[in-house]
Design a protein around this motif. Sequence first.
Motif, mmCIF file in Angstrom:
data_model
loop_
_atom_site.group_PDB
_atom_site.id
_atom_site.type_symbol
_atom_site.label_atom_id
_atom_site.label_comp_id
_atom_site.label_asym_id
_atom_site.label_seq_id
_atom_site.Cartn_x
_atom_site.Cartn_y
_atom_site.Cartn_z
ATOM 1 N N GLU A 40 -5.630 -7.284 8.526
ATOM 2 C CA GLU A 40 -5.246 -7.001 7.140
ATOM 3 C C GLU A 40 -5.102 -5.504 6.932
ATOM 4 O O GLU A 40 -6.076 -4.771 6.914
ATOM 5 N N PRO A 41 -3.854 -5.032 6.773
ATOM 6 C CA PRO A 41 -3.661 -3.616 6.448
ATOM 7 C C PRO A 41 -4.258 -3.328 5.068
ATOM 8 O O PRO A 41 -4.068 -4.102 4.135
ATOM 9 N N MET A 42 -4.968 -2.217 4.978
ATOM 10 C CA MET A 42 -5.612 -1.843 3.716
ATOM 11 C C MET A 42 -4.842 -0.677 3.104
ATOM 12 O O MET A 42 -4.595 0.327 3.787
ATOM 13 N N GLY A 43 -4.485 -0.807 1.846
ATOM 14 C CA GLY A 43 -3.613 0.157 1.190
ATOM 15 C C GLY A 43 -4.082 1.592 1.179
ATOM 16 O O GLY A 43 -3.280 2.511 1.096
ATOM 17 N N HIS A 44 -5.368 1.839 1.293
ATOM 18 C CA HIS A 44 -5.904 3.190 1.231
ATOM 19 C C HIS A 44 -6.211 3.775 2.613
ATOM 20 O O HIS A 44 -6.606 4.923 2.711
ATOM 21 N N VAL A 45 -6.024 3.000 3.670
ATOM 22 C CA VAL A 45 -6.336 3.464 5.023
ATOM 23 C C VAL A 45 -5.051 3.993 5.650
ATOM 24 O O VAL A 45 -4.130 3.238 5.931
ATOM 25 N N ARG A 46 -4.989 5.294 5.855
ATOM 26 C CA ARG A 46 -3.754 5.926 6.341
ATOM 27 C C ARG A 46 -3.308 5.384 7.692
ATOM 28 O O ARG A 46 -2.123 5.228 7.942
ATOM 29 N N LYS A 47 -4.242 5.085 8.575
ATOM 30 C CA LYS A 47 -3.894 4.672 9.934
ATOM 31 C C LYS A 47 -3.070 3.387 9.949
ATOM 32 O O LYS A 47 -2.136 3.260 10.736
ATOM 33 N N CYS A 48 -3.419 2.441 9.108
ATOM 34 C CA CYS A 48 -2.758 1.136 9.167
ATOM 35 C C CYS A 48 -2.717 0.513 7.779
ATOM 36 O O CYS A 48 -3.430 -0.444 7.496
ATOM 37 N N SER A 49 -1.878 1.078 6.919
ATOM 38 C CA SER A 49 -1.771 0.549 5.559
ATOM 39 C C SER A 49 -0.428 -0.120 5.308
ATOM 40 O O SER A 49 -0.267 -0.818 4.324
ATOM 41 N N ARG A 50 0.501 0.078 6.219
ATOM 42 C CA ARG A 50 1.872 -0.361 5.988
ATOM 43 C C ARG A 50 2.323 -1.353 7.056
ATOM 44 O O ARG A 50 1.750 -1.447 8.129
ATOM 45 N N VAL A 51 3.375 -2.098 6.747
ATOM 46 C CA VAL A 51 3.892 -3.132 7.639
ATOM 47 C C VAL A 51 4.212 -2.587 9.038
ATOM 48 O O VAL A 51 3.804 -3.195 10.032
ATOM 49 N N PRO A 52 4.918 -1.465 9.186
ATOM 50 C CA PRO A 52 5.251 -1.019 10.548
ATOM 51 C C PRO A 52 4.024 -0.779 11.440
ATOM 52 O O PRO A 52 4.027 -1.169 12.613
ATOM 53 N N GLU A 53 2.980 -0.162 10.890
ATOM 54 C CA GLU A 53 1.773 0.080 11.688
ATOM 55 C C GLU A 53 1.081 -1.232 12.048
ATOM 56 O O GLU A 53 0.596 -1.401 13.170
ATOM 57 N N ALA A 54 1.013 -2.149 11.096
ATOM 58 C CA ALA A 54 0.358 -3.437 11.361
ATOM 59 C C ALA A 54 1.113 -4.218 12.438
ATOM 60 O O ALA A 54 0.498 -4.811 13.333
ATOM 61 N N LEU A 55 2.446 -4.202 12.366
ATOM 62 C CA LEU A 55 3.229 -4.885 13.395
ATOM 63 C C LEU A 55 3.050 -4.217 14.756
ATOM 64 O O LEU A 55 3.031 -4.887 15.790
ATOM 65 N N GLU A 56 2.904 -2.904 14.757
ATOM 66 C CA GLU A 56 2.659 -2.198 16.023
ATOM 67 C C GLU A 56 1.321 -2.608 16.631
ATOM 68 O O GLU A 56 1.219 -2.808 17.843
#
Length: 180
Positions: free
Chosen positions: A41-57
């Motif tokens: 679950e990407p968390m909106g306030h966590v810079r490392k993985c808050s968005r769809v592209p990072e989560a898919l990566e």
Amino acid sequence: LGGHYVILPVLGDGDSLQGTADNLKRIAEHAVPKGIRLGIEPMGHVRKCSRVPEALEVLELAGLGRHAGLVMDCFHFFRAGQDVSAIAAIRGDQIVMVHVNDALDLPLEQLVGNKHRAYPGHGIFDVVEFCTAILDTSYDGPFSTEILNEDYWNDDPAEVCRMSFETIRAALNQAVAKDL
């Protein structure tokens, strides 16, 4: 316990996306043999993985195929400043669970995970467009609502359940109607 999936929120900015993927693989060693699917679950306030592209990566780096996917949380999705068009990058089978909720009328950077949530359709996010985009991925799994706002804790639990059910149902009905 009979669960079908485990939700794993990305709670901190430490480590890298590869480190997060490695942790996901370690958890999978225990979960997959028991038939449990992992949901990051990407968390909106966590810079490392808050968005769809990072989560898919992270999913790609983990290489777990159908054993892992995303938990799409409306609150965290919009809190990260994303547009619903980002959801088009996700296949429906990559989604484990969808949380539908809304947010109080505050600037994005002031929204904090639990206390600023509202019933779907009772806040500032375009919950119907979010649900429409999710349905457009061909996702056919569960939708839930996370109403963790302490302001609701003193309300009658039956009323909170009724409002949660009715507001998520209304958002999904509107999304389905838009898709027709």
